[in-house]
Every structure is written in C-alpha cells, then in structure tokens.
Enzyme design. Sequence first.
Site, PDB file in Angstrom:
ATOM      1  N   GLU A  46     -16.385   6.668   3.587  1.00  0.00           N
ATOM      2  CA  GLU A  46     -15.790   6.062   4.781  1.00  0.00           C
ATOM      3  C   GLU A  46     -15.710   7.107   5.881  1.00  0.00           C
ATOM      4  OE1 GLU A  46     -11.606   5.096   4.844  1.00  0.00           O
ATOM      5  OE2 GLU A  46     -11.178   6.442   3.199  1.00  0.00           O
ATOM      6  N   ARG A  76       0.831  -1.207   0.000  1.00  0.00           N
ATOM      7  CA  ARG A  76       0.000   0.000   0.000  1.00  0.00           C
ATOM      8  C   ARG A  76       0.868   1.260   0.000  1.00  0.00           C
ATOM      9  NH1 ARG A  76      -4.570   0.382   4.486  1.00  0.00           N
ATOM     10  NH2 ARG A  76      -2.800   0.952   5.800  1.00  0.00           N
ATOM     11  N   LYS A 101      -2.754   6.559   1.228  1.00  0.00           N
ATOM     12  CA  LYS A 101      -2.584   7.001   2.621  1.00  0.00           C
ATOM     13  C   LYS A 101      -1.597   8.155   2.687  1.00  0.00           C
ATOM     14  CE  LYS A 101      -2.763   4.599   7.034  1.00  0.00           C
ATOM     15  NZ  LYS A 101      -4.215   4.652   7.292  1.00  0.00           N
TER      16      LYS A 101
HETATM   17  C1  LIG Z   1      -5.318   3.908   7.465  1.00  0.00           C
HETATM   18  C2  LIG Z   1      -6.728   4.244   7.075  1.00  0.00           C
HETATM   19  C3  LIG Z   1      -7.790   3.341   7.243  1.00  0.00           C
HETATM   20  C4  LIG Z   1      -7.616   2.000   7.914  1.00  0.00           C
HETATM   21  O1  LIG Z   1      -6.771   1.161   7.223  1.00  0.00           O
HETATM   22  P1  LIG Z   1      -6.150  -0.114   7.958  1.00  0.00           P
HETATM   23  O2  LIG Z   1      -5.234  -0.689   6.961  1.00  0.00           O
HETATM   24  O3  LIG Z   1      -7.290  -1.006   8.270  1.00  0.00           O
HETATM   25  O4  LIG Z   1      -5.485   0.379   9.181  1.00  0.00           O
HETATM   26  C5  LIG Z   1      -9.045   3.716   6.795  1.00  0.00           C
HETATM   27  N1  LIG Z   1      -9.273   4.922   6.225  1.00  0.00           N
HETATM   28  C6  LIG Z   1      -8.288   5.812   6.063  1.00  0.00           C
HETATM   29  C7  LIG Z   1      -8.604   7.112   5.438  1.00  0.00           C
HETATM   30  C8  LIG Z   1      -6.987   5.505   6.476  1.00  0.00           C
HETATM   31  O5  LIG Z   1      -6.019   6.413   6.300  1.00  0.00           O
END
Ligand SMILES: *Cc1c(COP(=O)(O)O)cnc(C)c1O
Length: 338
Positions: free
Chosen positions: A219, A80, A183
């Site tokens: 989300e 990722r 991210k």
């Molecule tokens: C990091 C993150 C998540 C959760 O991802 P995980 O891999 O499950 O920790 C969800 N939404 C956003 C915007 C994120 O930055």
Amino acid sequence: METINWSDLSFSYIPTDYNVRCYWRNGEWGELEVSSSEYIPMHMAATCLHYGQEAFEGLKAFKGKDGKIRIFRLDENAKRLQSSCDSILMQRLPVEKFKEAVIKAVKLNERFVPPYESGASLYIRPLLVGTGARVGVNPADEYLFLVFVTPVGPYFKTGFKPTDVCILREFDRAAPQGTGNVKVGGNYAASLRSGAIAHEKGYTAVLFLDSKEKKYLDECGPANFFLIKGNQYVTPASNSILPSITNKSLMQIAEDMGMEVVRRRIEVDELAHFEEAGECGTAAVISPVGKVDDIDTGKSYVFSKDGQPGKVCEQLYKTLRGIQYGDIEDKYGWVTVL
Ligand SMILES: *Cc1c(COP(=O)(O)O)cnc(C)c1O
C-alpha cells in the site's frame, strides 16, 4: 468567534473549543471528561513516549444540504482501534465508549463543522496512548483515550487530479508479520524518511512493496492502493496492509456498480496491465494515480496521459462523497446522523 474561511482550509491543525478524554486507571475505564486544553500532562516514563505504545484513528464528520451532521463509519473505526490495542497490548476501549466520545467531541465543536457548500469537513482524531510509567519494556498500567477534531479543507484544491507515486525498494513500511495491519504511530515514524525522499523527487507518496520478497504491491504510506481493469476492482491482499475503511466502502460501491471485486496478491509487473490506479483513505477518499515510477528498476507505469482521472475512479469518488454528505442514499447504514 474568529472567522474561518472555509474554502481556504487545508489539511492542517486548527484549534477547536474542546476535546474529550477518558482514562483507564486501577483496572477500569473512567467517565468521559471534557477539556479545553490542547496539552496532556504526562509522566516522563510513559510507555507511549519510550516504547511506542500508541494507536490512533481518523474519521470525518460532514454537514449535509439539510444542515445535519453525519459521521462516517463510526463503528468500523471503533473496532479497528480495538484491534490496534490488541496488537500492541494496550487496554481495549469499548466500542460504545468510542462512539460516545466521538459524538460528544463533534457536538461540542459543532461550530467548526464546515458548511455543505464548502466541500470541507471536520476531521476527527481519536488516539489511545500508554501513560503508565515503565522503564523496563512492559505494557503500561494506565492509558489515556482522547478525541480531538479539526476542520479540514477539500483534499483537492485544484480539483480531482491524478498525482504520481514511486517505489523505493530500499525502504520498508512494516515487517511481514509486524504491525503493518494496525494503525499505530510506529508505522508512521518508519515511513517518514522514505516519504520525504519521495516528496523531494516530486512524488506525493511511496507505494510500498511486500518487505519479504519485494515482489508484490502492499500500500502507500497513509493510504491503500487499488487498480481498475475493465470491469474489475483489484486491491492487494497482504498481512502488512492496514485495512482501510475507505477501501472497504469502495469495494462495496464497486460491487453495487456491477464490478467484480478482487483482493489478491498483485505482482509489481502487473501494473502494466491496468487502466486506472488510485490511493484511498479518509483524507482524500480517492487520490487517482497518474503514474507509478519504480525508481530502482527505472520502469514506469502510466495510468493517466492527459492529467485527468479515470472514469471509474471518478464515479467511485462521487458516489462515496455523495453518501458521506447525505446526497446519496445510505443503503448500508454507514452514516451516523447527529
Ligand atoms: C489510516 C490508514 C489508511 C486509510 O484508512 P481509512 O480507514 O480509509 O482512512 C491506509 N493506510 C494506512 C497505513 C493507514 O494508516
């Protein structure tokens, strides 16, 4: 050494002994370096400071009943980070280098991995930033990858209880074809103000809608969102959602529990037809949602009337935690045992 009260930890920064660094200079990644400094000397014109050339990851290490340390889904986080790098034109870090750096950072700080009984864990924060100096808007020619760790408490101090979230229609987290699916720090800066307003109003998070039509669920600020109805696990499909590794894992677990897993666009109004709702991410695993209030329309969608989490949320939560701590068989090789 200073004593840490493991059962008192919250989700905040506590200094540890070492961090691991790696630099991309003159067209190549260097060797891993170990540092005990909490600071990064940096050029004032670094692209991460001006133009947001910054991406990060978040994962955890757990100590099992057997005393062994387990890191959850290391590969997925490495991959990722690469897609985040591609998205904002940063130098890709090889998966192996990522894994090596994370394992090194955990091992060097082994004394900070909370004991099994505490229900706490070691949070791992890798980040990759543009450090090359630029004034014009261009990608940097130098990068720093860094991994630090910090022990964090069990997310639910008062037990696994639902919290409320709200929809604030005048705010967006990410553009429809923007960087919502990677991210990067910029998404978080963009969500700080709405998050603060939600907290003031007594909610733990904002549930964002798609920013083009304001019709579908996206989300929550730092977590994915899912819904349960009967035998179905339903989670939104969208170009602007960050692909949560927790959500991906829960989808597999739900399937193994005999549930039907559906990823599709979900209209806001459909919230009324579901029995359970939850946020999911590395920090909390699952945070059950008590209700969703759509502030601007005045509509309220209730998932928990008695302040208790739903049965399915609870079972998913227990199973995932069980795999992470080594209490339940790791069928899919999600765990790296040190
Ligand atoms: C990091 C993150 C998540 C959760 O991802 P995980 O891999 O499950 O920790 C969800 N939404 C956003 C915007 C994120 O930055």
